[in-house]
Design a protein around this motif. Sequence first.
Motif, PDB file in Angstrom:
ATOM      1  N   PHE A 188       0.827  -1.212   0.000  1.00 47.43           N
ATOM      2  CA  PHE A 188       0.000   0.000   0.000  1.00 47.43           C
ATOM      3  C   PHE A 188       0.864   1.266   0.000  1.00 47.43           C
ATOM      4  CE2 PHE A 188      -3.335  -2.900   1.373  1.00 47.43           C
ATOM      5  CZ  PHE A 188      -4.434  -2.404   0.688  1.00 47.43           C
ATOM      6  N   LEU A 189       2.125   1.110   0.383  1.00 46.55           N
ATOM      7  CA  LEU A 189       3.042   2.256   0.416  1.00 46.55           C
ATOM      8  C   LEU A 189       4.068   2.181  -0.702  1.00 46.55           C
ATOM      9  CD1 LEU A 189       3.797   2.362   4.264  1.00 46.55           C
ATOM     10  CD2 LEU A 189       2.006   3.565   3.013  1.00 46.55           C
ATOM     11  N   GLY A 190       3.846   1.291  -1.653  1.00 43.88           N
ATOM     12  CA  GLY A 190       4.897   1.002  -2.610  1.00 43.88           C
ATOM     13  C   GLY A 190       4.638   1.443  -4.037  1.00 43.88           C
ATOM     14  N   TYR A 191       4.983   0.543  -4.944  1.00 39.03           N
ATOM     15  CA  TYR A 191       4.994   0.793  -6.397  1.00 39.03           C
ATOM     16  C   TYR A 191       3.580   0.598  -6.925  1.00 39.03           C
ATOM     17  CZ  TYR A 191       6.778   0.136 -11.225  1.00 39.03           C
ATOM     18  OH  TYR A 191       7.053   0.224 -12.572  1.00 39.03           O
ATOM     19  N   ARG A 192       2.777   1.651  -6.884  1.00 39.73           N
ATOM     20  CA  ARG A 192       1.366   1.532  -7.242  1.00 39.73           C
ATOM     21  C   ARG A 192       0.836   2.842  -7.823  1.00 39.73           C
ATOM     22  NH1 ARG A 192      -2.561   2.341  -2.059  1.00 39.73           N
ATOM     23  NH2 ARG A 192      -3.964   2.514  -3.830  1.00 39.73           N
ATOM     24  N   ALA A 193      -0.357   2.731  -8.422  1.00 37.66           N
ATOM     25  CA  ALA A 193      -1.103   3.897  -8.900  1.00 37.66           C
ATOM     26  C   ALA A 193      -0.253   4.795  -9.810  1.00 37.66           C
ATOM     27  CB  ALA A 193      -1.682   4.669  -7.713  1.00 37.66           C
ATOM     28  N   ILE A 194      -0.192   6.102  -9.505  1.00 32.36           N
ATOM     29  CA  ILE A 194       0.511   7.034 -10.388  1.00 32.36           C
ATOM     30  C   ILE A 194       2.001   6.718 -10.433  1.00 32.36           C
ATOM     31  CG2 ILE A 194       1.065   8.812  -8.678  1.00 32.36           C
ATOM     32  CD1 ILE A 194      -0.264   9.333 -12.305  1.00 32.36           C
ATOM     33  N   ARG A 195       2.551   6.107  -9.395  1.00 31.29           N
ATOM     34  CA  ARG A 195       3.979   5.757  -9.360  1.00 31.29           C
ATOM     35  C   ARG A 195       4.284   4.715 -10.437  1.00 31.29           C
ATOM     36  NH1 ARG A 195       4.122   5.192  -2.705  1.00 31.29           N
ATOM     37  NH2 ARG A 195       3.449   7.345  -2.316  1.00 31.29           N
ATOM     38  N   LEU A 196       3.409   3.742 -10.552  1.00 29.65           N
ATOM     39  CA  LEU A 196       3.550   2.733 -11.597  1.00 29.65           C
ATOM     40  C   LEU A 196       3.394   3.364 -12.975  1.00 29.65           C
ATOM     41  CD1 LEU A 196       3.591  -0.227 -12.698  1.00 29.65           C
ATOM     42  CD2 LEU A 196       1.126  -0.277 -12.269  1.00 29.65           C
ATOM     43  N   CYS A 197       2.391   4.228 -13.130  1.00 29.82           N
ATOM     44  CA  CYS A 197       2.105   4.820 -14.440  1.00 29.82           C
ATOM     45  C   CYS A 197       3.231   5.738 -14.919  1.00 29.82           C
ATOM     46  CB  CYS A 197       0.782   5.585 -14.392  1.00 29.82           C
ATOM     47  SG  CYS A 197      -0.668   4.505 -14.283  1.00 29.82           S
ATOM     48  N   LEU A 198       3.827   6.491 -14.004  1.00 34.69           N
ATOM     49  CA  LEU A 198       4.933   7.365 -14.402  1.00 34.69           C
ATOM     50  C   LEU A 198       6.152   6.561 -14.833  1.00 34.69           C
ATOM     51  CD1 LEU A 198       4.725  10.151 -11.650  1.00 34.69           C
ATOM     52  CD2 LEU A 198       3.937  10.274 -14.024  1.00 34.69           C
ATOM     53  N   ASP A 199       6.287   5.363 -14.285  1.00 36.91           N
ATOM     54  CA  ASP A 199       7.407   4.493 -14.650  1.00 36.91           C
ATOM     55  C   ASP A 199       7.105   3.703 -15.922  1.00 36.91           C
ATOM     56  OD1 ASP A 199       9.967   3.254 -14.191  1.00 36.91           O
ATOM     57  OD2 ASP A 199       8.890   1.479 -13.506  1.00 36.91           O
ATOM     58  N   ARG A 200       5.885   3.170 -16.010  1.00 40.24           N
ATOM     59  CA  ARG A 200       5.462   2.394 -17.181  1.00 40.24           C
ATOM     60  C   ARG A 200       4.639   3.295 -18.098  1.00 40.24           C
ATOM     61  NH1 ARG A 200       5.330  -3.137 -17.106  1.00 40.24           N
ATOM     62  NH2 ARG A 200       4.719  -2.805 -19.280  1.00 40.24           N
TER      63      ARG A 200
ATOM     64  N   ASP B  11       4.325   3.394 -21.213  1.00 39.42           N
ATOM     65  CA  ASP B  11       3.613   2.726 -22.302  1.00 39.42           C
ATOM     66  C   ASP B  11       2.177   2.406 -21.885  1.00 39.42           C
ATOM     67  OD1 ASP B  11       4.756   0.977 -20.374  1.00 39.42           O
ATOM     68  OD2 ASP B  11       4.573  -0.728 -21.742  1.00 39.42           O
ATOM     69  N   ILE B  12       2.009   1.935 -20.656  1.00 41.80           N
ATOM     70  CA  ILE B  12       0.670   1.632 -20.139  1.00 41.80           C
ATOM     71  C   ILE B  12      -0.117   2.926 -19.949  1.00 41.80           C
ATOM     72  CG2 ILE B  12      -0.600   0.676 -18.172  1.00 41.80           C
ATOM     73  CD1 ILE B  12       1.755  -1.217 -17.698  1.00 41.80           C
ATOM     74  N   PHE B  13       0.527   3.920 -19.365  1.00 42.26           N
ATOM     75  CA  PHE B  13      -0.128   5.190 -19.044  1.00 42.26           C
ATOM     76  C   PHE B  13      -0.582   5.911 -20.307  1.00 42.26           C
ATOM     77  CE2 PHE B  13       0.470   9.483 -16.680  1.00 42.26           C
ATOM     78  CZ  PHE B  13      -0.837   9.434 -16.210  1.00 42.26           C
ATOM     79  N   LYS B  14       0.294   5.993 -21.300  1.00 37.21           N
ATOM     80  CA  LYS B  14      -0.055   6.702 -22.531  1.00 37.21           C
ATOM     81  C   LYS B  14      -1.206   6.033 -23.269  1.00 37.21           C
ATOM     82  CE  LYS B  14       4.281   9.098 -23.603  1.00 37.21           C
ATOM     83  NZ  LYS B  14       5.361   9.277 -24.600  1.00 37.21           N
ATOM     84  N   THR B  15      -1.243   4.719 -23.277  1.00 40.89           N
ATOM     85  CA  THR B  15      -2.344   4.007 -23.935  1.00 40.89           C
ATOM     86  C   THR B  15      -3.667   4.386 -23.296  1.00 40.89           C
ATOM     87  OG1 THR B  15      -0.938   2.129 -24.522  1.00 40.89           O
ATOM     88  CG2 THR B  15      -3.303   1.721 -24.441  1.00 40.89           C
ATOM     89  N   GLN B  16      -3.682   4.417 -21.957  1.00 42.44           N
ATOM     90  CA  GLN B  16      -4.921   4.787 -21.276  1.00 42.44           C
ATOM     91  C   GLN B  16      -5.293   6.245 -21.533  1.00 42.44           C
ATOM     92  OE1 GLN B  16      -5.061   4.695 -16.917  1.00 42.44           O
ATOM     93  NE2 GLN B  16      -7.190   4.022 -17.056  1.00 42.44           N
ATOM     94  N   LEU B  17      -4.318   7.140 -21.466  1.00 44.54           N
ATOM     95  CA  LEU B  17      -4.605   8.559 -21.701  1.00 44.54           C
ATOM     96  C   LEU B  17      -5.129   8.800 -23.113  1.00 44.54           C
ATOM     97  CD1 LEU B  17      -1.575  10.248 -19.886  1.00 44.54           C
ATOM     98  CD2 LEU B  17      -3.956  10.137 -19.101  1.00 44.54           C
ATOM     99  N   ARG B  18      -4.575   8.102 -24.092  1.00 43.71           N
ATOM    100  CA  ARG B  18      -5.083   8.234 -25.465  1.00 43.71           C
ATOM    101  C   ARG B  18      -6.555   7.825 -25.529  1.00 43.71           C
ATOM    102  NH1 ARG B  18      -1.811   8.469 -30.096  1.00 43.71           N
ATOM    103  NH2 ARG B  18      -3.410   7.257 -31.183  1.00 43.71           N
ATOM    104  N   ALA B  19      -6.889   6.708 -24.886  1.00 43.65           N
ATOM    105  CA  ALA B  19      -8.269   6.215 -24.920  1.00 43.65           C
ATOM    106  C   ALA B  19      -9.217   7.195 -24.234  1.00 43.65           C
ATOM    107  CB  ALA B  19      -8.337   4.843 -24.254  1.00 43.65           C
TER     108      ALA B  19
END
Length: 574
Positions: A355-367, A369-377
């Motif tokens: 719960f304090l780790g690699y999750r949510a926006i932290r994951l998206c800023l690192d990955r 490719d995943i984040f941009k695909t969602q933002l495009r959609a």
Amino acid sequence: MYTGTAASHGIVLGRAIVKLEETVTALRQKIEPQHVIDEINRLKDNLKATHHQLETIKQQAMVNMGEEEGRIFEAHQLFLQDPEFIGEIEAKITNELLNAESAVADVKDLFVAMFEGMDNEYMRERAADLRDVSGRLLRNLLGIKDTASIDSDEPIIIVAYDLTPSDTAQLDKEKVKGFVTDIGGRTSHSAIMARTMGIPAVVGLGDMTKHTQDGDFLIVDGTTGEVHINPEAALIVQYEKKMQADALLKEEWMKLVHETSVTADGHRVELAANIGKPEDAVDADKQGAEAIGLFRTEFLYMGREKLPDEEEQFEAYKAVAQTMDKDRAIVIRTLDIGGDKELPYLNLPKEMNPFLGYRAIRLCLDRQDIFKTQLRAILRASSYGNIKIMYPMIASLRELRQANQILADVKQELREEKVPFNEEIEVGMMIEVPAAAITADQLAKEADFFSIGTNDLIQYTMAADRMNPDVSYLYDPFNPAVLRLIQYVIEAAHREGKWAGMCGEMAGEEAAVPLLLGLGLDEFSMSASSILRVRRLLKHLHHSELKDAAAHALTLESGDAIQAYIKETILDKI
């Protein structure tokens, strides 16, 4: 009488179905050599029956929860057709002269140990699937009825240690009229699901499963948290009268479906719905939602073997936009994976404190490719409705700026491709990390809006796991520390001319509504089933009187004192 946490409003009377957690024990027997063929045939018959059950569950899940949730059970069906798995079972029957139950149990243990010993996280997750399938097959071989398929003309109340997403996918909503669980709080999965389904629930009862048997007659009061087992006739009559009164009250609430949410003295607020899949927007619309305040997009990613592509996400967001009219807002939260929500196919590292780790926006800023695909959609879908973007778990201004830069890059890509989107789309963030609440004055200069996620904000502020009953006394939305953070966030937003909403479970709590109104909250987002109840409450409140009441409440020393004050001075007078 047993008392737990009132998790979902309403009263239900019905028969208990106890969902025990322990594994089905196989009746271990040897067979005679001449019975081997008969035993293999019995195995095959029950394999077919189990496959048929899973097909039925899959279809129910697709209707009730969405296509992707239904596909979970396709993976389960594959185990029943796996020649290696079935071959091992048949070999056990043939070579060791074991009955089918024993053979299934032995081979299941062998394969589960093999899966759990693998380095690949996705393969380790398959062990849970195999346990589920094998347990169902064993129940069929042993002649034990599945709780989801028990035939009853009476309302059913599920009594369980806890309920998982797969459990809820199997429930017949026409029969299941209530939940009772040993563990959990108002923000546990089972509680949220009960509110989504609009059925009463009491959670955190301790050991209710040990005191209840299949067929016991229960009274479940999801408003007070009381549960009665095999009550006397007089008490049943008393609760039947309460149910009739509740039914009349709900009829009155339904008259408010098309009305605006306004206090007795004319103060306007927005009542929105939290949803997890596109189909939920239909129910939200029927319950009079003025907006979608939280679209939990992680459910599009869960229960599948790979990431959803841009087109699939676009169609999901577009469907919600088309369900709501152009004027009603749809706040889409970007991917919030981590903590108790995992994606096995991402092979994320195991963490001591997820719960304090690699999750949510932290994951998206690192990955990205995943984040941009969602933002495009999301951007593409913004052409079809009043869609807003919301980032989860922002902890610093740096993260907000990083996310906005990636969004700006995606916008530019779409412009160059001549793909239409709303150039003026609002971009906000959740306030669920205390650091974000404390620096809300800085964040409000660059975010278009705030939505306060109290489920996490409370547990992070109080350092108390919201699912742990041993520290549940600390998980209190009315704690003065939590309320002062909420007040600061709202005031910071308003100073910059921005709006502040709340999408945590607190937004739908009756005692919290007057307090939050007094603190200046603009938007309340909650389970769709709570909207009309809160709209009715608003009509009895005077906004002009609530500011002083909220200010006084924040001078009190405890959450209990604050709740008692709100109840005595406001709610009891309505």
